[in-house]
Design a protein around this motif. Structure first.
Motif, PDB file in Angstrom:
ATOM      1  N   MET A   1       0.849  -1.174   0.000  1.00 53.50           N
ATOM      2  CA  MET A   1       0.000   0.000   0.000  1.00 53.50           C
ATOM      3  C   MET A   1       0.886   1.226   0.000  1.00 53.50           C
ATOM      4  O   MET A   1       1.660   1.437   0.928  1.00 53.50           O
ATOM      5  N   GLY A   2       0.796   2.004  -1.060  1.00 55.68           N
ATOM      6  CA  GLY A   2       1.557   3.234  -1.168  1.00 55.68           C
ATOM      7  C   GLY A   2       0.743   4.410  -0.672  1.00 55.68           C
ATOM      8  O   GLY A   2      -0.352   4.255  -0.132  1.00 55.68           O
ATOM      9  N   ALA A   3       1.259   5.608  -0.877  1.00 54.17           N
ATOM     10  CA  ALA A   3       0.562   6.799  -0.413  1.00 54.17           C
ATOM     11  C   ALA A   3       0.886   7.984  -1.309  1.00 54.17           C
ATOM     12  O   ALA A   3       1.964   8.076  -1.888  1.00 54.17           O
ATOM     13  N   LEU A   4      -0.081   8.871  -1.408  1.00 58.63           N
ATOM     14  CA  LEU A   4       0.091  10.160  -2.067  1.00 58.63           C
ATOM     15  C   LEU A   4       0.117  11.194  -0.953  1.00 58.63           C
ATOM     16  O   LEU A   4      -0.828  11.292  -0.170  1.00 58.63           O
ATOM     17  N   LEU A   5       1.216  11.930  -0.858  1.00 59.27           N
ATOM     18  CA  LEU A   5       1.330  12.985   0.145  1.00 59.27           C
ATOM     19  C   LEU A   5       1.146  14.313  -0.568  1.00 59.27           C
ATOM     20  O   LEU A   5       1.816  14.597  -1.568  1.00 59.27           O
ATOM     21  N   TYR A   6       0.234  15.119  -0.056  1.00 63.49           N
ATOM     22  CA  TYR A   6      -0.186  16.336  -0.737  1.00 63.49           C
ATOM     23  C   TYR A   6       0.359  17.564  -0.028  1.00 63.49           C
ATOM     24  O   TYR A   6       0.001  17.846   1.121  1.00 63.49           O
ATOM     25  N   GLY A   7       1.206  18.302  -0.729  1.00 68.78           N
ATOM     26  CA  GLY A   7       1.692  19.589  -0.252  1.00 68.78           C
ATOM     27  C   GLY A   7       2.278  19.551   1.147  1.00 68.78           C
ATOM     28  O   GLY A   7       2.715  18.528   1.639  1.00 68.78           O
ATOM     29  N   SER A   9       0.482  20.133   3.776  1.00 68.84           N
ATOM     30  CA  SER A   9      -0.697  20.133   4.648  1.00 68.84           C
ATOM     31  C   SER A   9      -0.860  18.860   5.457  1.00 68.84           C
ATOM     32  O   SER A   9      -1.885  18.654   6.077  1.00 68.84           O
ATOM     33  N   ASP A  10       0.115  17.987   5.449  1.00 65.16           N
ATOM     34  CA  ASP A  10       0.050  16.723   6.186  1.00 65.16           C
ATOM     35  C   ASP A  10      -1.064  15.804   5.708  1.00 65.16           C
ATOM     36  O   ASP A  10      -1.549  14.974   6.463  1.00 65.16           O
ATOM     37  N   ILE A  11      -1.499  15.947   4.477  1.00 66.84           N
ATOM     38  CA  ILE A  11      -2.498  15.040   3.918  1.00 66.84           C
ATOM     39  C   ILE A  11      -1.773  13.876   3.272  1.00 66.84           C
ATOM     40  O   ILE A  11      -0.931  14.058   2.390  1.00 66.84           O
ATOM     41  N   GLU A  12      -2.084  12.678   3.750  1.00 68.57           N
ATOM     42  CA  GLU A  12      -1.524  11.447   3.200  1.00 68.57           C
ATOM     43  C   GLU A  12      -2.693  10.533   2.864  1.00 68.57           C
ATOM     44  O   GLU A  12      -3.505  10.207   3.723  1.00 68.57           O
ATOM     45  N   VAL A  13      -2.782  10.143   1.595  1.00 70.39           N
ATOM     46  CA  VAL A  13      -3.882   9.289   1.146  1.00 70.39           C
ATOM     47  C   VAL A  13      -3.276   7.968   0.684  1.00 70.39           C
ATOM     48  O   VAL A  13      -2.403   7.951  -0.176  1.00 70.39           O
ATOM     49  N   LYS A  14      -3.764   6.868   1.248  1.00 71.34           N
ATOM     50  CA  LYS A  14      -3.224   5.540   0.932  1.00 71.34           C
ATOM     51  C   LYS A  14      -3.940   4.949  -0.279  1.00 71.34           C
ATOM     52  O   LYS A  14      -5.157   4.984  -0.361  1.00 71.34           O
ATOM     53  N   PHE A  15      -3.137   4.426  -1.213  1.00 76.35           N
ATOM     54  CA  PHE A  15      -3.628   3.738  -2.402  1.00 76.35           C
ATOM     55  C   PHE A  15      -2.744   2.521  -2.644  1.00 76.35           C
ATOM     56  O   PHE A  15      -1.558   2.531  -2.294  1.00 76.35           O
ATOM     57  N   GLU A  16      -3.294   1.490  -3.261  1.00 77.70           N
ATOM     58  CA  GLU A  16      -2.468   0.377  -3.701  1.00 77.70           C
ATOM     59  C   GLU A  16      -1.430   0.926  -4.676  1.00 77.70           C
ATOM     60  O   GLU A  16      -1.688   1.889  -5.401  1.00 77.70           O
ATOM     61  N   ASP A  17      -0.256   0.304  -4.710  1.00 81.94           N
ATOM     62  CA  ASP A  17       0.808   0.764  -5.600  1.00 81.94           C
ATOM     63  C   ASP A  17       0.354   0.824  -7.054  1.00 81.94           C
ATOM     64  O   ASP A  17       0.722   1.742  -7.789  1.00 81.94           O
ATOM     65  N   ARG A  18      -0.443  -0.136  -7.497  1.00 82.54           N
ATOM     66  CA  ARG A  18      -0.911  -0.164  -8.888  1.00 82.54           C
ATOM     67  C   ARG A  18      -1.771   1.062  -9.196  1.00 82.54           C
ATOM     68  O   ARG A  18      -1.632   1.703 -10.234  1.00 82.54           O
ATOM     69  N   VAL A  19      -2.665   1.396  -8.291  1.00 79.85           N
ATOM     70  CA  VAL A  19      -3.515   2.578  -8.444  1.00 79.85           C
ATOM     71  C   VAL A  19      -2.635   3.829  -8.461  1.00 79.85           C
ATOM     72  O   VAL A  19      -2.782   4.706  -9.313  1.00 79.85           O
ATOM     73  N   LEU A  20      -1.714   3.901  -7.520  1.00 82.37           N
ATOM     74  CA  LEU A  20      -0.838   5.063  -7.395  1.00 82.37           C
ATOM     75  C   LEU A  20      -0.010   5.297  -8.661  1.00 82.37           C
ATOM     76  O   LEU A  20       0.156   6.436  -9.110  1.00 82.37           O
ATOM     77  N   ALA A  21       0.486   4.223  -9.269  1.00 79.13           N
ATOM     78  CA  ALA A  21       1.276   4.359 -10.497  1.00 79.13           C
ATOM     79  C   ALA A  21       0.440   4.954 -11.629  1.00 79.13           C
ATOM     80  O   ALA A  21       0.931   5.797 -12.394  1.00 79.13           O
ATOM     81  N   HIS A  22      -0.800   4.542 -11.744  1.00 80.25           N
ATOM     82  CA  HIS A  22      -1.670   5.080 -12.790  1.00 80.25           C
ATOM     83  C   HIS A  22      -2.031   6.535 -12.502  1.00 80.25           C
ATOM     84  O   HIS A  22      -2.069   7.362 -13.413  1.00 80.25           O
ATOM     85  N   LEU A  23      -2.266   6.854 -11.247  1.00 78.81           N
ATOM     86  CA  LEU A  23      -2.529   8.247 -10.885  1.00 78.81           C
ATOM     87  C   LEU A  23      -1.322   9.126 -11.183  1.00 78.81           C
ATOM     88  O   LEU A  23      -1.475  10.249 -11.680  1.00 78.81           O
ATOM     89  N   GLN A  24      -0.122   8.620 -10.936  1.00 81.52           N
ATOM     90  CA  GLN A  24       1.084   9.404 -11.197  1.00 81.52           C
ATOM     91  C   GLN A  24       1.208   9.743 -12.680  1.00 81.52           C
ATOM     92  O   GLN A  24       1.567  10.870 -13.034  1.00 81.52           O
ATOM     93  N   VAL A  25       0.899   8.806 -13.552  1.00 82.01           N
ATOM     94  CA  VAL A  25       0.970   9.057 -14.991  1.00 82.01           C
ATOM     95  C   VAL A  25      -0.009  10.164 -15.388  1.00 82.01           C
ATOM     96  O   VAL A  25       0.347  11.117 -16.087  1.00 82.01           O
TER      97      VAL A  25
END
Length: 118
Positions: A1-7, A9-25
């Motif tokens: 389970m990976g995470a997207l950390l936003y700015g 603001s201490d916002i960390e949203v957990k996503f599966e690595d596969r989802v995260l890779a597609h979001l990154q693209v």
């Protein structure tokens, strides 16, 4: 389970690595064009089972943190669907991965999507 950390603001949203890779693209493509947009996902029941949105802008730092070391095969159909969503007036809405030759078998979907302080 990976995470997207936003700015900052201490916002960390957990996503599966596969989802995260597609979001990154998809997010990376929008930011390279200097385009801001909303990103919306469904929250996990542990944080209320609602939905959350953040404004993604080139001036806001993003950090994609993966739990695994091996990058997944990218599903081009899913990238196209996510990109269409990101280019809409409502912004990027996370959706399940469509079945196809490059899918992971089970739909690419976050098991958590919880927002946690960083």
């Amino acid at each position: 389970m990976g995470a997207l950390l936003y700015g900052g603001s201490d916002i960390e949203v957990k996503f599966e690595d596969r989802v995260l890779a597609h979001l990154q693209v998809v997010i990376g493509a929008k930011l390279r064009r200097r385009e801001g947009f909303f990103f919306t996902w469904r929250d996990d029941m542990s944080v209320g089972d609602g939905r959350s949105s953040v404004w993604i802008d080139p001036s806001v730092p993003l950090y994609f943190r993966y739990s695994g070391s091996k990058p997944p095969v990218i599903n081009r159909e899913w990238i196209e669907l996510l990109t269409l969503s990101a280019n809409s007036t409502q912004g990027l809405h996370l959706m399940d991965e469509p079945p196809g030759p490059n899918s992971a078998g089970a739909p690419g979907k976050s098991k958590d999507n919880s927002v946690k302080p960083g």
